[in-house]
Every structure is written in structure tokens, then in C-alpha cells.
Design an enzyme around this catalytic site. Structure first.
Site, PDB file in Angstrom:
ATOM      1  N   ASP A  38       0.855  -1.192   0.000  1.00  0.00           N
ATOM      2  CA  ASP A  38       0.000   0.000   0.000  1.00  0.00           C
ATOM      3  C   ASP A  38       0.884   1.231   0.000  1.00  0.00           C
ATOM      4  O   ASP A  38       1.833   1.326   0.783  1.00  0.00           O
ATOM      5  CB  ASP A  38      -0.936   0.026   1.207  1.00  0.00           C
ATOM      6  CG  ASP A  38      -2.176   0.860   0.923  1.00  0.00           C
ATOM      7  OD1 ASP A  38      -3.242   0.261   0.687  1.00  0.00           O
ATOM      8  OD2 ASP A  38      -2.079   2.101   0.922  1.00  0.00           O
ATOM      9  N   ASP A  73       4.597   2.277  -5.254  1.00  0.00           N
ATOM     10  CA  ASP A  73       3.506   2.689  -6.128  1.00  0.00           C
ATOM     11  C   ASP A  73       3.372   1.630  -7.221  1.00  0.00           C
ATOM     12  O   ASP A  73       4.272   1.460  -8.044  1.00  0.00           O
ATOM     13  CB  ASP A  73       3.860   4.055  -6.714  1.00  0.00           C
ATOM     14  CG  ASP A  73       2.874   4.541  -7.764  1.00  0.00           C
ATOM     15  OD1 ASP A  73       1.866   3.851  -8.017  1.00  0.00           O
ATOM     16  OD2 ASP A  73       3.127   5.615  -8.342  1.00  0.00           O
ATOM     17  N   ASN A 100      -5.502  -5.010  -6.581  1.00  0.00           N
ATOM     18  CA  ASN A 100      -6.667  -4.419  -5.932  1.00  0.00           C
ATOM     19  C   ASN A 100      -6.589  -2.903  -5.812  1.00  0.00           C
ATOM     20  O   ASN A 100      -7.606  -2.244  -5.677  1.00  0.00           O
ATOM     21  CB  ASN A 100      -6.810  -5.050  -4.530  1.00  0.00           C
ATOM     22  CG  ASN A 100      -7.812  -4.318  -3.661  1.00  0.00           C
ATOM     23  OD1 ASN A 100      -9.023  -4.467  -3.832  1.00  0.00           O
ATOM     24  ND2 ASN A 100      -7.314  -3.509  -2.727  1.00  0.00           N
ATOM     25  N   TYR A 171     -13.155   5.882 -14.313  1.00  0.00           N
ATOM     26  CA  TYR A 171     -13.131   4.621 -13.561  1.00  0.00           C
ATOM     27  C   TYR A 171     -13.723   3.486 -14.398  1.00  0.00           C
ATOM     28  O   TYR A 171     -13.174   2.369 -14.441  1.00  0.00           O
ATOM     29  CB  TYR A 171     -13.919   4.821 -12.273  1.00  0.00           C
ATOM     30  CG  TYR A 171     -14.036   3.625 -11.368  1.00  0.00           C
ATOM     31  CD1 TYR A 171     -12.943   3.170 -10.633  1.00  0.00           C
ATOM     32  CD2 TYR A 171     -15.258   2.980 -11.202  1.00  0.00           C
ATOM     33  CE1 TYR A 171     -13.061   2.093  -9.772  1.00  0.00           C
ATOM     34  CE2 TYR A 171     -15.380   1.905 -10.343  1.00  0.00           C
ATOM     35  CZ  TYR A 171     -14.285   1.459  -9.631  1.00  0.00           C
ATOM     36  OH  TYR A 171     -14.404   0.389  -8.773  1.00  0.00           O
ATOM     37  N   LYS A 175     -11.730   0.108 -15.499  1.00  0.00           N
ATOM     38  CA  LYS A 175     -12.198  -1.205 -15.058  1.00  0.00           C
ATOM     39  C   LYS A 175     -12.607  -2.092 -16.233  1.00  0.00           C
ATOM     40  O   LYS A 175     -12.454  -3.321 -16.185  1.00  0.00           O
ATOM     41  CB  LYS A 175     -13.355  -1.051 -14.065  1.00  0.00           C
ATOM     42  CG  LYS A 175     -12.941  -0.464 -12.725  1.00  0.00           C
ATOM     43  CD  LYS A 175     -11.868  -1.303 -12.050  1.00  0.00           C
ATOM     44  CE  LYS A 175     -11.643  -0.906 -10.603  1.00  0.00           C
ATOM     45  NZ  LYS A 175     -10.549  -1.677  -9.963  1.00  0.00           N
ATOM     46  N   THR A 205     -16.370   0.570   1.265  1.00  0.00           N
ATOM     47  CA  THR A 205     -14.965   0.928   1.459  1.00  0.00           C
ATOM     48  C   THR A 205     -14.867   2.450   1.434  1.00  0.00           C
ATOM     49  O   THR A 205     -15.866   3.150   1.273  1.00  0.00           O
ATOM     50  CB  THR A 205     -14.082   0.347   0.339  1.00  0.00           C
ATOM     51  OG1 THR A 205     -14.380   1.037  -0.884  1.00  0.00           O
ATOM     52  CG2 THR A 205     -14.323  -1.142   0.153  1.00  0.00           C
TER      53      THR A 205
END
Length: 301
Positions: A38, A73, A100, A171, A175, A205
Site C-alpha cells: 500500500d 507505487d 486491488n 473509472y 475497469k 470501502t
């Protein structure tokens, strides 16, 4: 009793919060060694911190598991290479890559800026490709040395990528690209003992807290249908040896629901043995569309 992923080495990107954190903990509970990646950014992708990934490693170790933090990153070419190296150098191997990581910069199309487009495409689409590319090179090298890997890649698409979502053109495009990348990678990497699948999850989330501000109606008392932990059992199974015959698939998953998504495929067709002229296409297209199922509505339309 042997755990489902005992001894397997797993990278989870974006693993400090939400669905990624749930994946990392679930893999550890099933006996995997976990690389908790992360970059520690805020919800819109700004800033960085090593604290969130380190916290998840501490959680895993407190449960008796084994984990190491990585702060690279994933959309950086060199960072993705270091991420794969972290797994191999720390644990001696790599078995599973769970892509993810991501963030949102939502705007209606007419207001979307170039920087907002580029940032979301970069972290989602390049942030899937770069780790996948370096992991694939590692597995190819292992296969050429005479040991066929039993490796897994689980990518993270979205219902937005499959159906579109108003206010999320950047987005959605990223995706959808991930869904296509999954198909190609599954076909190309099978020879090296690697399966590649994708999920389209829905859960509460940081990215979805406004959308899922309230919990969905629960099918059973005490069941939080939007908890990110509901997504992880499928991902852990896809990362296990049990899934070696499953590749090139997209799974929608939320709450207690798992659905195999049925993607683009040829539908109603009309053919003639010559080139069509534009003037004759009106009845042809009308007839084809009359036979075809209606498209699933775009989210928010």
C-alpha cells in the site's frame, strides 16, 4: 487440518484498507505468507504513508501469520518490479498476485479534467498491468527453469467496468480495460502454469462510502451484506490450488452472492454475400436489435 493456502506466497496491492485489507487478512488466516502493498494515499490518491500497510502486517502477525509490508507505487514500472522482488526475496517464491489498488476522482464527463482521467487510468489500469507484467516475467523464468508454477492472478474490475456508471467515465474505462486485460493474460499465461481471473466486487470501502452509506437489507440477522470481508473468500479460493482449472473468468461478488458474469459474445446476426449499403440497413439493424436482449442499464442512469 491443512489450510487452503498453506505456504503460498501472496501479494495484495492496496491492502491497507477496505477490500484489500480483508483479502490480506483472509489469506493469512488460510496459511499464506502475505506481501501487504500500500502506498498509503488518501481516498483521492494524494499523499503517501507507510503506516497503513505496516498496521495490517502487525494485525497479521498478531494472529500468528507471516507478512511483510511494501510501500511501492504499483503504477510505477520500477515500483511494481520491486514489489514482485519483495515477495521472491523475502519468501523465496511468488504464487498469487491480487491486483486491488485504486482510487476515485468522479466527475460527470463534461466536467472531467485531463489530470483526473490520467490519474484514475494510471492507478487502476497501469497499476494492474505493471505488477502483472513483472510477476509474469518471474513465472515464465520459473517455468523455463523446469518447474511449472501453480500461480494465480486475481484482478479487480467493477460493475462499472461491466455496465458503466454515470459520473465515473474514467473509472469505468479503467475497469473495462482490466476486464479485457484479464482475458488476454489468461490466454497468454496458461502455458506457464498461471491462471488469471477477475472479480467485480461491491462492498463498503473508502471509495464507496457515499454510495453504500447504509447497509443493504440483510438476508440473515446480523449479516452485514456490504462488509468488505464478504468478498475475500472467493479471492482466497481463486488464489488456492483448488482453482487451477478456472481461468479467464469474471465473477461478480457482494454479500452472499457470487455470479459468473457473461461477457460480450456474438448475438443476433444477419449476413449477405456482398457489402451492405447504408440505405438498406434501417430494417436490418431494427430486426437485429429486436432479437437481442436489452442491455443492462448503466449504474445511475
Amino acid at each position: 487440518m491443512s489450510k487452503l493456502c498453506s505456504g503460498r506466497v501472496v501479494i495484495v496491492t492496496g491492502a491497507a484498507r477496505g477490500i484489500g485489507r480483508a483479502h490480506a487478512l483472509a489469506f493469512a488466516q488460510e496459511g499464506a505468507h502475505v506481501v501487504v502493498n500500500d502506498y498509503g494515499v488518501s481516498a483521492d490518491g494524494t499523499g503517501s504513508s507507510s503506516g497503513p500497510a505496516s498496521d495490517v502486517v502487525a494485525e497479521i502477525e498478531a494472529l500468528g501469520g507471516t507478512a511483510v509490508a511494501n510501500f511501492d507505487d504499483v503504477a510505477s514500472w520500477d515500483g511494481a518490479e520491486r514489489l514482485v522482488a519483495t515477495a521472491v526475496e523475502t519468501f523465496g517464491r511468488l504464487d498469487v498476485l491480487v491486483n486491488n489498488a485504486g482510487f476515485l476522482r468522479d466527475r460527470m464527463l463534461v466536467n472531467l479534467g485531463e489530470d483526473e482521467w490520467d490519474a484514475v487510468i494510471r492507478v487502476h489500469l497501469k497499476g494492474h498491468f505493471a505488477p502483472l507484467r513483472h510477476a509474469s516475467a518471474h513465472w515464465r523464468s520459473v517455468a523455463k527453469s523446469g518447474t511449472l508454477p501453480d500461480a494465480r492472478v486475481i484482478n479487480t474490475s467493477s460493475g462499472a467496468g461491466l455496465q458503466g456508471s454515470v459520473g465515473q467515465s474514467n473509472y469505468t474505462a479503467a475497469k473495462a480495460g482490466i476486464a479485457g486485460l484479464t482475458l488476454v493474460a489468461a490466454a497468454e499465461l496458461a502455458r506457464y502454469g498461471v491462471t488469471v481471473n477477475a472479480i467485480a466486487p461491491a462492498a463498503r470501502t473508502r471509495m464507496t462510502e457515499q454510495t453504500f452509506a447504509t447497509t443493504m437489507a440483510a438476508p440473515a440477522e446480523g449479516f452485514d451484506a456490504m462488509a468488505p470481508e464478504n468478498v475475500s473468500p472467493l479471492v482466497v479460493w481463486l488464489g488456492s490450488a483448488e482453482s487451477r482449472d478456472v481461468t479467464g473468468r469474471m465473477f461478480e461478488v457482494d454479500g452472499g452472492r457470487i455470479c459468473v458474469a457473461d461477457g460480450w459474445r456474438p448475438g443476433p446476426t444477419m449476413t449477405k454475400s456482398a457489402r451492405w449499403s447504408p440505405s438498406e440497413l434501417t430494417p436490418v439493424i431494427k430486426d437485429l436489435l429486436a432479437e437481442a436482449p436489452s442491455p443492462v442499464p448503466v449504474y445511475g442512469a
